[in-house]
Every structure is written in C-alpha cells, then in structure tokens.
Design a protein around this motif. Structure first.
Motif, PDB file in Angstrom:
ATOM      1  N   VAL A  29       0.808  -1.203  -0.048  1.00  0.00           N
ATOM      2  CA  VAL A  29      -0.190  -0.099   0.139  1.00  0.00           C
ATOM      3  C   VAL A  29       0.772   1.202   0.052  1.00  0.00           C
ATOM      4  N   VAL A  30       1.960   1.304   0.730  1.00  0.00           N
ATOM      5  CA  VAL A  30       2.821   2.378   0.725  1.00  0.00           C
ATOM      6  C   VAL A  30       3.365   2.513  -0.338  1.00  0.00           C
ATOM      7  N   LEU A  31       3.981   1.589  -1.002  1.00  0.00           N
ATOM      8  CA  LEU A  31       4.727   1.474  -2.183  1.00  0.00           C
ATOM      9  C   LEU A  31       3.717   2.161  -3.399  1.00  0.00           C
ATOM     10  N   PHE A  32       2.674   1.670  -3.499  1.00  0.00           N
ATOM     11  CA  PHE A  32       1.742   2.153  -4.563  1.00  0.00           C
ATOM     12  C   PHE A  32       1.221   3.604  -4.271  1.00  0.00           C
ATOM     13  N   PHE A  33       1.237   4.068  -2.929  1.00  0.00           N
ATOM     14  CA  PHE A  33       0.921   5.328  -2.895  1.00  0.00           C
ATOM     15  C   PHE A  33       1.995   6.399  -3.276  1.00  0.00           C
ATOM     16  N   VAL A  34       3.322   5.884  -2.663  1.00  0.00           N
ATOM     17  CA  VAL A  34       4.486   6.686  -3.109  1.00  0.00           C
ATOM     18  C   VAL A  34       4.887   6.864  -4.710  1.00  0.00           C
ATOM     19  N   THR A  35       4.488   5.646  -5.062  1.00  0.00           N
ATOM     20  CA  THR A  35       4.630   5.609  -6.712  1.00  0.00           C
ATOM     21  C   THR A  35       3.563   6.360  -7.246  1.00  0.00           C
ATOM     22  N   THR A  36       2.312   6.586  -6.737  1.00  0.00           N
ATOM     23  CA  THR A  36       1.239   7.495  -7.309  1.00  0.00           C
ATOM     24  C   THR A  36       1.551   8.812  -7.271  1.00  0.00           C
ATOM     25  N   VAL A  37       2.329   9.294  -6.033  1.00  0.00           N
ATOM     26  CA  VAL A  37       2.424  10.676  -5.622  1.00  0.00           C
ATOM     27  C   VAL A  37       3.740  11.047  -6.655  1.00  0.00           C
ATOM     28  N   VAL A  38       4.766  10.196  -6.840  1.00  0.00           N
ATOM     29  CA  VAL A  38       5.868  10.532  -7.620  1.00  0.00           C
ATOM     30  C   VAL A  38       5.389  10.719  -9.052  1.00  0.00           C
ATOM     31  N   ARG A  39       4.472   9.798  -9.366  1.00  0.00           N
ATOM     32  CA  ARG A  39       4.213   9.944 -10.798  1.00  0.00           C
ATOM     33  C   ARG A  39       3.352  11.098 -11.348  1.00  0.00           C
ATOM     34  N   LEU A  40       2.662  11.566 -10.217  1.00  0.00           N
ATOM     35  CA  LEU A  40       1.604  12.718 -10.383  1.00  0.00           C
ATOM     36  C   LEU A  40       2.608  14.077 -10.301  1.00  0.00           C
ATOM     37  N   GLY A  41       3.471  13.785  -9.446  1.00  0.00           N
ATOM     38  CA  GLY A  41       4.366  14.984  -9.491  1.00  0.00           C
ATOM     39  C   GLY A  41       3.738  16.273  -9.136  1.00  0.00           C
ATOM     40  N   SER A  42       4.333  17.335  -9.673  1.00  0.00           N
ATOM     41  CA  SER A  42       3.815  18.744  -9.737  1.00  0.00           C
ATOM     42  C   SER A  42       2.408  19.122 -10.432  1.00  0.00           C
ATOM     43  N   ALA A  43       2.098  18.023 -11.426  1.00  0.00           N
ATOM     44  CA  ALA A  43       0.871  17.911 -12.239  1.00  0.00           C
ATOM     45  C   ALA A  43      -0.372  18.251 -11.391  1.00  0.00           C
ATOM     46  N   VAL A  44      -0.228  17.965 -10.011  1.00  0.00           N
ATOM     47  CA  VAL A  44      -1.589  17.969  -9.508  1.00  0.00           C
ATOM     48  C   VAL A  44      -1.644  19.501  -8.949  1.00  0.00           C
ATOM     49  N   ALA A  45      -0.623  20.259  -8.684  1.00  0.00           N
ATOM     50  CA  ALA A  45      -0.549  21.598  -8.331  1.00  0.00           C
ATOM     51  C   ALA A  45      -0.882  22.460  -9.304  1.00  0.00           C
ATOM     52  N   GLU A  46      -0.276  22.081 -10.542  1.00  0.00           N
ATOM     53  CA  GLU A  46      -0.507  22.873 -11.775  1.00  0.00           C
ATOM     54  C   GLU A  46      -2.223  22.858 -12.371  1.00  0.00           C
ATOM     55  N   ARG A  47      -2.808  21.827 -11.983  1.00  0.00           N
ATOM     56  CA  ARG A  47      -4.257  21.682 -12.379  1.00  0.00           C
ATOM     57  C   ARG A  47      -5.218  22.678 -12.286  1.00  0.00           C
ATOM     58  N   THR A  48      -5.876  22.974 -13.015  1.00  0.00           N
ATOM     59  CA  THR A  48      -7.051  24.270 -12.857  1.00  0.00           C
ATOM     60  C   THR A  48      -8.471  23.562 -12.793  1.00  0.00           C
ATOM     61  N   LEU A  49      -8.979  24.049 -12.120  1.00  0.00           N
ATOM     62  CA  LEU A  49     -10.487  23.371 -11.835  1.00  0.00           C
ATOM     63  C   LEU A  49     -11.389  24.084 -13.030  1.00  0.00           C
TER      64      LEU A  49
END
Length: 53
Positions: free
Chosen positions: A33-53
C-alpha cells in the motif's frame, strides 16, 4: 496408545505459526500500500499543483 482428541482444532504451536504468518502477510500488504501510494505521488508530481478546476 494414541493421543486423546481435544475440542481445539489447532494446537498452541499451530496457532503461533498462524499468528506469525498473519503478521507477515499484514506487513507485506501494508508495504505494498505504501509503495503504491508513493509511486502514485511521484508519478503525479507537480501536475497536481498545476491543475486548474
């Protein structure tokens, strides 16, 4: 003579083995579970912060 049957289906040694196996499986599952969570966060990276709603 044979050993008398008891009402308990498993002996103390069997229960200790089962408990150790259950703890090992829980740790492996938590690690995945921790591995999948960390992998997801790393793959998303800064794309989450740049996303507009």
């Amino acid at each position: 003579m044979t050993k008398p049957l008891t009402n308990a289906p498993f002996g103390p040694e069997d229960m200790a083995r089962r408990r150790k196996r259950a703890i090992a499986m829980a740790l492996i599952l938590a690690g995945m579970v921790v591995l999948f969570f960390v992998t997801t966060v790393v793959r998303l990276g800064s794309a989450v912060a740049e996303r507009t709603l």
